[in-house]
Design an enzyme around this catalytic site. Sequence first.
Site, PDB file in Angstrom:
ATOM      1  N   ASP A  41     -11.493  -6.385   6.529  1.00 43.88           N
ATOM      2  CA  ASP A  41     -10.359  -5.239   6.160  1.00 43.88           C
ATOM      3  C   ASP A  41     -10.688  -4.443   4.999  1.00 43.88           C
ATOM      4  O   ASP A  41     -10.878  -3.093   4.833  1.00 43.88           O
ATOM      5  CB  ASP A  41      -8.840  -6.001   5.845  1.00 43.88           C
ATOM      6  CG  ASP A  41      -7.971  -4.809   5.606  1.00 43.88           C
ATOM      7  OD1 ASP A  41      -7.349  -4.346   6.616  1.00 43.88           O
ATOM      8  OD2 ASP A  41      -7.548  -4.956   4.335  1.00 43.88           O
ATOM      9  N   ILE A  99       1.120  -1.123   0.174  1.00 42.03           N
ATOM     10  CA  ILE A  99       0.077  -0.052   0.002  1.00 42.03           C
ATOM     11  C   ILE A  99       0.961   1.345   0.207  1.00 42.03           C
ATOM     12  O   ILE A  99       0.398   2.241  -0.711  1.00 42.03           O
ATOM     13  CB  ILE A  99      -0.864  -0.044   1.205  1.00 42.03           C
ATOM     14  CG1 ILE A  99      -2.155   1.042   1.056  1.00 42.03           C
ATOM     15  CG2 ILE A  99      -0.223   0.188   2.403  1.00 42.03           C
ATOM     16  CD1 ILE A  99      -3.066   0.690  -0.223  1.00 42.03           C
ATOM     17  N   LYS A 152      -5.845   3.025   7.314  1.00 45.00           N
ATOM     18  CA  LYS A 152      -7.192   2.417   7.671  1.00 45.00           C
ATOM     19  C   LYS A 152      -6.692   0.868   7.973  1.00 45.00           C
ATOM     20  O   LYS A 152      -5.869   0.276   7.002  1.00 45.00           O
ATOM     21  CB  LYS A 152      -8.070   2.673   6.779  1.00 45.00           C
ATOM     22  CG  LYS A 152      -8.295   1.917   5.606  1.00 45.00           C
ATOM     23  CD  LYS A 152      -8.661   0.381   5.532  1.00 45.00           C
ATOM     24  CE  LYS A 152      -7.941  -0.310   4.305  1.00 45.00           C
ATOM     25  NZ  LYS A 152      -8.468  -1.799   4.318  1.00 45.00           N
ATOM     26  N   SER A 159      11.364   0.788   7.891  1.00 43.55           N
ATOM     27  CA  SER A 159      11.028  -0.376   7.662  1.00 43.55           C
ATOM     28  C   SER A 159      11.847  -1.541   7.612  1.00 43.55           C
ATOM     29  O   SER A 159      13.013  -1.098   7.828  1.00 43.55           O
ATOM     30  CB  SER A 159      10.426  -0.432   6.123  1.00 43.55           C
ATOM     31  OG  SER A 159      10.116  -1.813   5.655  1.00 43.55           O
ATOM     32  N   ARG A 160      11.508  -2.826   8.219  1.00 41.25           N
ATOM     33  CA  ARG A 160      12.452  -3.883   8.523  1.00 41.25           C
ATOM     34  C   ARG A 160      13.218  -4.163   7.290  1.00 41.25           C
ATOM     35  O   ARG A 160      14.347  -4.583   7.187  1.00 41.25           O
ATOM     36  CB  ARG A 160      11.870  -4.733   9.038  1.00 41.25           C
ATOM     37  CG  ARG A 160      11.368  -4.739  10.536  1.00 41.25           C
ATOM     38  CD  ARG A 160      10.536  -5.913  11.083  1.00 41.25           C
ATOM     39  NE  ARG A 160       9.403  -6.377  10.260  1.00 41.25           N
ATOM     40  CZ  ARG A 160       8.546  -7.351  10.697  1.00 41.25           C
ATOM     41  NH1 ARG A 160       8.884  -8.275  11.296  1.00 41.25           N
ATOM     42  NH2 ARG A 160       7.469  -7.451   9.869  1.00 41.25           N
TER      43      ARG A 160
END
Length: 306
Positions: free
Chosen positions: A169, A15, A91, A37-38
């Site tokens: 979701d 996303i 969201k 971010s990992r």
Amino acid sequence: MAEKMKVALVGIGKIAVDQHVPSIATSGDWELAATVSRSGTVNGVPAFTDIETMLIDRPEIGVVSLCLPPVPRFEYAAACLRAGRHVMLEKPPGATLAEVYALDALARDAGKTLFATWHSRMAKGVQVAKSALAGKKVERGHIDWKENVRQWHPDQDWVFDPGGMGVLDPGINALSILTEVLPAPVHLRSAVLRTPANRQTPICAEMMFSGGITASFDWLKKGTQTWEQRFTTTDGTSVHLLDGGNRCIVDGTEQPVTELGEYPALYAQMSHLIRTGKSDVDLSPMVHVSDIMTLARRKEAPAFEW
């Protein structure tokens, strides 16, 4: 021209790459100044692997947009607010209602903007539908929100874990539109959830709301995906939203719609909120999801594998 605001993007997954990064890049309000971010990165943008380091090393970044899954999001959002940053939430805004209320209180105490975003509310035809229904009484309505989880969340097991919400979701996108366009609120009367035998969250859902509103969510839709809502009012007005709310037909006639897409509109709204010193934390779509999980009858569905 006003100086662009620096934003850090946290959670560089599908996303973020598909929607957030291009929306920031094409905006006159924003500069993508860092990522957290990992493993994911964005070419040319300084990358961090933990939020605390970014907050310490980059004090000039005043805004953080959180795109990571909802379950771990609270700790990230709370850390950002405590560090004096404005926060934008993908969201759903959190894993539970209580934690988002807590974030709202933190934001107020810190004097910072908190924006619980609902991207489908920014679909091009949503405000047209809202205007067409304004001042009227909806007699009946139906939502079909049916898509292929393998296409939109490939190999993302978290969507089937507790807190992932399963088909709710994407379904919460439909509910975010419903709560935006209806002239009067509705509440859940009954629901049925079908959950794969080897998973924790539902893959299909059927719902009945007050006011003659029904909804069908399906995460196994093959072929053409369906994101539609239809409403009929007591005076005979018909409103049909298609393509996730990006098209609107009123009484059989296609309506002109806005040009700005969903995520560019979200970032424009975030800019406005910050500049006016406001927050936007509407949890009505999430309330419906909570009610569905509370009231629904459960049925087992066949095991799901990617």
